[in-house]
Design an enzyme around this catalytic site. Structure first.
Site, mmCIF file in Angstrom:
data_model
loop_
_atom_site.group_PDB
_atom_site.id
_atom_site.type_symbol
_atom_site.label_atom_id
_atom_site.label_comp_id
_atom_site.label_asym_id
_atom_site.label_seq_id
_atom_site.Cartn_x
_atom_site.Cartn_y
_atom_site.Cartn_z
ATOM 1 N N LYS A 1 0.804 -1.224 0.000
ATOM 2 C CA LYS A 1 0.000 0.000 0.000
ATOM 3 C C LYS A 1 0.840 1.277 0.000
ATOM 4 O O LYS A 1 0.403 2.312 -0.491
ATOM 5 C CB LYS A 1 -0.935 0.006 1.215
ATOM 6 C CG LYS A 1 -1.936 -1.145 1.244
ATOM 7 C CD LYS A 1 -3.066 -0.964 0.266
ATOM 8 C CE LYS A 1 -4.089 -2.102 0.364
ATOM 9 N NZ LYS A 1 -5.103 -2.035 -0.708
ATOM 10 N N GLU B 1 -9.648 5.936 3.239
ATOM 11 C CA GLU B 1 -10.420 4.882 3.876
ATOM 12 C C GLU B 1 -9.457 3.749 4.162
ATOM 13 O O GLU B 1 -8.389 3.681 3.546
ATOM 14 C CB GLU B 1 -11.518 4.392 2.929
ATOM 15 C CG GLU B 1 -11.077 3.330 1.916
ATOM 16 C CD GLU B 1 -10.068 3.829 0.891
ATOM 17 O OE1 GLU B 1 -9.973 5.049 0.716
ATOM 18 O OE2 GLU B 1 -9.377 2.976 0.282
ATOM 19 N N SER C 1 1.759 -9.626 -0.635
ATOM 20 C CA SER C 1 1.429 -8.198 -0.553
ATOM 21 C C SER C 1 1.724 -7.569 0.799
ATOM 22 O O SER C 1 1.933 -6.368 0.890
ATOM 23 C CB SER C 1 -0.042 -8.002 -0.916
ATOM 24 O OG SER C 1 -0.862 -8.805 -0.092
HETATM 25 C C1 LIG Z 1 -1.538 -6.893 2.749
HETATM 26 C C2 LIG Z 1 -2.701 -6.591 1.889
HETATM 27 N N1 LIG Z 1 -2.870 -7.282 0.744
HETATM 28 C C3 LIG Z 1 -3.921 -7.059 -0.063
HETATM 29 C C4 LIG Z 1 -4.894 -6.143 0.248
HETATM 30 C C5 LIG Z 1 -6.067 -6.007 -0.676
HETATM 31 O O1 LIG Z 1 -6.045 -4.872 -1.489
HETATM 32 P P1 LIG Z 1 -5.696 -4.953 -3.017
HETATM 33 O O2 LIG Z 1 -6.538 -5.992 -3.637
HETATM 34 O O3 LIG Z 1 -6.012 -3.584 -3.509
HETATM 35 O O4 LIG Z 1 -4.254 -5.265 -3.155
HETATM 36 C C6 LIG Z 1 -4.765 -5.379 1.413
HETATM 37 C C7 LIG Z 1 -5.781 -4.373 1.749
HETATM 38 O O5 LIG Z 1 -5.904 -3.872 2.793
HETATM 39 C C8 LIG Z 1 -3.638 -5.624 2.249
HETATM 40 O O6 LIG Z 1 -3.469 -4.942 3.381
#
Ligand SMILES: Cc1ncc(COP(=O)(O)O)c(C=O)c1O
Lengths: 269, 407
Positions: free
Chosen positions: B94, B116, B383
């Site tokens: 993020k 948000e 992620s």
């Molecule tokens: C670690 C992590 N992965 C994935 C997501 C999901 O978001 P996105 O699909 O936009 O990557 C989030 C959202 O809060 C997150 O904190």
């Protein structure tokens, strides 16, 4: 183009006053109450009724209408139920113009063409879909016009002249000017610069009547707006009056009608 | 020559095929257009790109490594790599987008930012970028999420951000977005809304993707290096709104031979309200300013969702994903809460990496599928890291996991 909306504005202009447009949420607290409410609003002096179609995620609304929408959904209100309600009201002799006011997703779920034909059959006169700006609502607007419904679009203090022209071209019935940036709700004042905004819009939309809403709630504010616009929209104040009456164990229809009478008395110029 | 896929780009109105667009109230059209112009100008400006690159490398910790997961690979019979966004400052991808947007907000002369958050990662990232660049910040968060991501709430407060609890609707991510949009429509003059995924009206889906596309660009170079010039066979990432997934996929979209799989939250079951898997039961609809796949009932009311991971608990998906799926370039699968929890443990025990519950969904799908693809090379978009989830997982599992440290 059922003509009801145009006739309402012609009549109020002839009587040297602004048209009073009253917003209520369909199904708040139940469709039975709304059924009684519609003729009572007309009788109390509403020239046009804006009937809110509840949506789970009303991003353009402040707390009062959010709560009304939640109550309505909790009572099981659906778009088809709102259309049936209008049909029953028309069968019962209701003559006040009714504009549906809501969000895109319920309309898309029904299908734009199906929505237009069902609404026209029910005796609806127009529709305003908050999150369908002209860019996204052009096809919908022509579908409405083809079924003799008036598409109503919003204009805001930030709308440049180009957008005013486009909205003037797509709209029928009236255009709705949002008095200030922000969501619906009760405010104490009338924003500065409103008169300039309204005259700028009037110059851009030809002969269409111009109504002003968002934040207008008291007879004093109605009187101030009536001097500059063809119509005045009051929503959250009526919704709150009904909410208060329900909480106090009183009749919400009587509470709404009493407020509308006071507002209607303030529309003269 | 390898087969090429012609990558669709958003048109001037923000359409990816039939998806995307700008479904916002009139009052937001001017701010959305202002943002579109400002972003186009910044993107074309070498000094903006340089400044962002500098922040990403000297502050956020880019490039992130591509780690070979050797024990998992040996067990599953495929070569599995992890793209380590969990190692970034603040603990998730993020921050790529938050730094980009807050830098843009400064350029636009805005004096306040809002955001948000669901899992709290985007809120923490925005709070961090705002602290770094000296802007006051307000973050909207559903009260259900505040409860399950308490650590991140405290982190945001430490960073000087005001966290506002949202009590309307389902009290999760979608309601937090509603509230942030209401703030923005009233305050756009001095406020930039830092939207946290590839959602919302144009230009957000494209802009947020651009800020995350660095994930895939790095992965492509790193993979070629370790694979002797070849590309991986398969990329897998979890999909909430879809920002980390599109960030990983984008540099590979043209390479038709590279398979791309997004993993959604299958939750407790396939019943309405019990999951957040939009592909399949989702219908084309409009939510939060964009036309995309949405979980809604027959009447068009948005359905509640459930996922053990707050970051995947959202009823719509980014419009670019919806379009890529319609074109057959990407594919979306789901795993359940239980599978994600098992993967949370598996990656911790086998590789010494505690993943975010969101990322654990991607890991879980690979645990399920990799044996069907012996010898293939797979990159998982990791992620985020799981520190934020440790208390809620411990609670879910009756604190057994904490037995050794308790008392
Ligand atoms: C670690 C992590 N992965 C994935 C997501 C999901 O978001 P996105 O699909 O936009 O990557 C989030 C959202 O809060 C997150 O904190």
């Amino acid at each position: 183009m059922s003509g009801r909306i145009a006739r309402a504005f012609t009549r109020s202009a002839r009587e040297r006053r602004a048209a009073l447009i009253v917003f209520v949420e369909a199904g708040d607290p139940s469709l039975e109450v709304t059924q009684r409410l519609l003729p009572a609003l007309a009788e109390a002096g509403a020239d046009v009724v804006e009937l809110g179609v509840p949506f789970s995620d009303p991003i353009a609304d402040g707390p009062a209408i959010q709560r009304a929408s939640e109550r309505s959904l909790a009572a099981g209100t659906r778009l088809t139920g709102v259309l049936d309600l209008v049909a029953r009201a028309r069968a019962g002799g209701l003559d006040v113009p009714v504009v549906l006011f809501g969000y895109a997703n319920p309309v898309l779920a029904m299908g734009e063409a199906a929505f237009a034909s069902h609404a026209a059959e029910a005796g609806v006169d127009g529709a305003l879909v908050t999150d369908l700006p002209p860019e996204e609502g052009q096809a919908f607007a022509s579908t409405l016009r083809a079924t003799r419904l008036d598409p109503v679009f919003l204009l805001a203090p930030t709308s440049p002249p180009r957008r005013v022209k486009i909205v003037g071209r797509l709209s029928r019935g009236f255009v709705y000017v949002v008095s200030r940036p922000g969501v619906t709700g009760v405010r104490a004042d009338v924003p500065e610069g409103l008169a300039e905004l309204v005259s700028r819009v009037k110059a851009g939309v030809g002969r269409l009547p111009v109504a002003v809403g968002f934040g207008i709630s008291s007879p004093e504010q109605v009187a101030a707006v009536a001097r500059i616009a063809d119509g005045v929209v009051v929503g959250s104040a009526v919704v709150l009056a009904m909410e208060g009456a329900v909480a106090a164990g009183e009749d919400p229809v009587a509470a709404a009608a009493a407020l509308v009478r006071r507002l209607a008395a303030a529309t003269g110029r | 020559m390898a087969e090429k896929f012609v990558v669709p780009e958003a048109d001037a109105s923000g359409r990816f095929g039939e998806f995307g667009g700008r479904f916002v109230p009139e009052t937001l059209m001017a701010p959305v257009e202002e943002l579109t112009r400002a972003y186009a100008k910044a993107r074309a400006d070498a000094s903006f790109r340089r400044e962002l690159h500098e922040l990403l490398t000297t502050y956020a910790g880019r490039p992130t490594p591509l780690t070979e997961a050797r024990r998992l690979s040996a067990e599953l019979g495929a070569r599995i790599f992890l793209k380590r966004e969990d190692l970034l400052h603040t603990g998730a991808h993020k921050i790529n987008n938050a730094l980009g947007q807050v830098l843009l907000a400064k350029r636009m002369g805005k004096s306040r930012v809002i955001a948000e958050t669901g899992a709290g990662q985007h809120g923490v990232a925005t709070a961090t970028a705002a602290a770094l660049m000296g802007l006051p910040c307000v973050v909207y968060m559903g009260s259900v999420d505040i409860e399950r991501q308490a650590l991140n709430v405290y982190r945001m407060r430490l960073l000087g951000t005001k966290v506002v609890a949202v009590e309307s609707g389902s009290k999760t991510l979608k309601d937090a977005i509603n509230e942030a949009m209401r703030d923005w429509v009233a305050n756009y003059g001095d406020t930039h809304y830092v939207l946290g995924s590839v959602l919302g009206p144009h230009p957000y889906p494209r802009m947020v993707r651009d800020f995350h596309a660095v994930i895939g660009r790095e992965t492509r170079l790193q993979a070629r290096k370790v694979l002797g010039g070849k590309l991986p066979d398969l990329l897998v990432a979890c999909v909430g709104g879809g920002s980390n997934a599109i960030g990983l996929f984008h540099a590979f979209l043209a390479d038709a031979g590279v398979e791309l799989v997004g993993v959604e939250a299958g939750g407790r079951s396939a019943a309405p309200g019990e999951h957040a898997a939009r592909f399949g039961p989702g219908r084309v609809g409009v939510l939060h300013g964009t036309r995309t796949l949405v979980l809604a009932d027959d009447d068009g009311q948005i359905l509640p969702t459930h996922s053990v991971s707050a970051g995947l608990d959202y009823p719509a998906v980014g419009p670019e994903h919806a379009n890529l799926a319609a074109l057959g370039r990407t594919r979306y699968e789901s795993v359940t809460d239980d599978e994600a929890l098992a993967a949370f443990h598996a990656l911790s025990e086998k590789e010494g990496i505690i993943p975010a519950l969101e990322s654990a969904h991607a890991v879980a799908w690979v645990l399920r599928e990799a044996r069907k693809r012996p010898g293939s090379t797979i990159v998982i978009g990791l992620s985020g890291r799981g520190d934020k989830d440790v208390p809620s997982v411990a609670r879910l599992e009756g604190l057994e996991g904490l037995a050794g440290v308790a008392s």
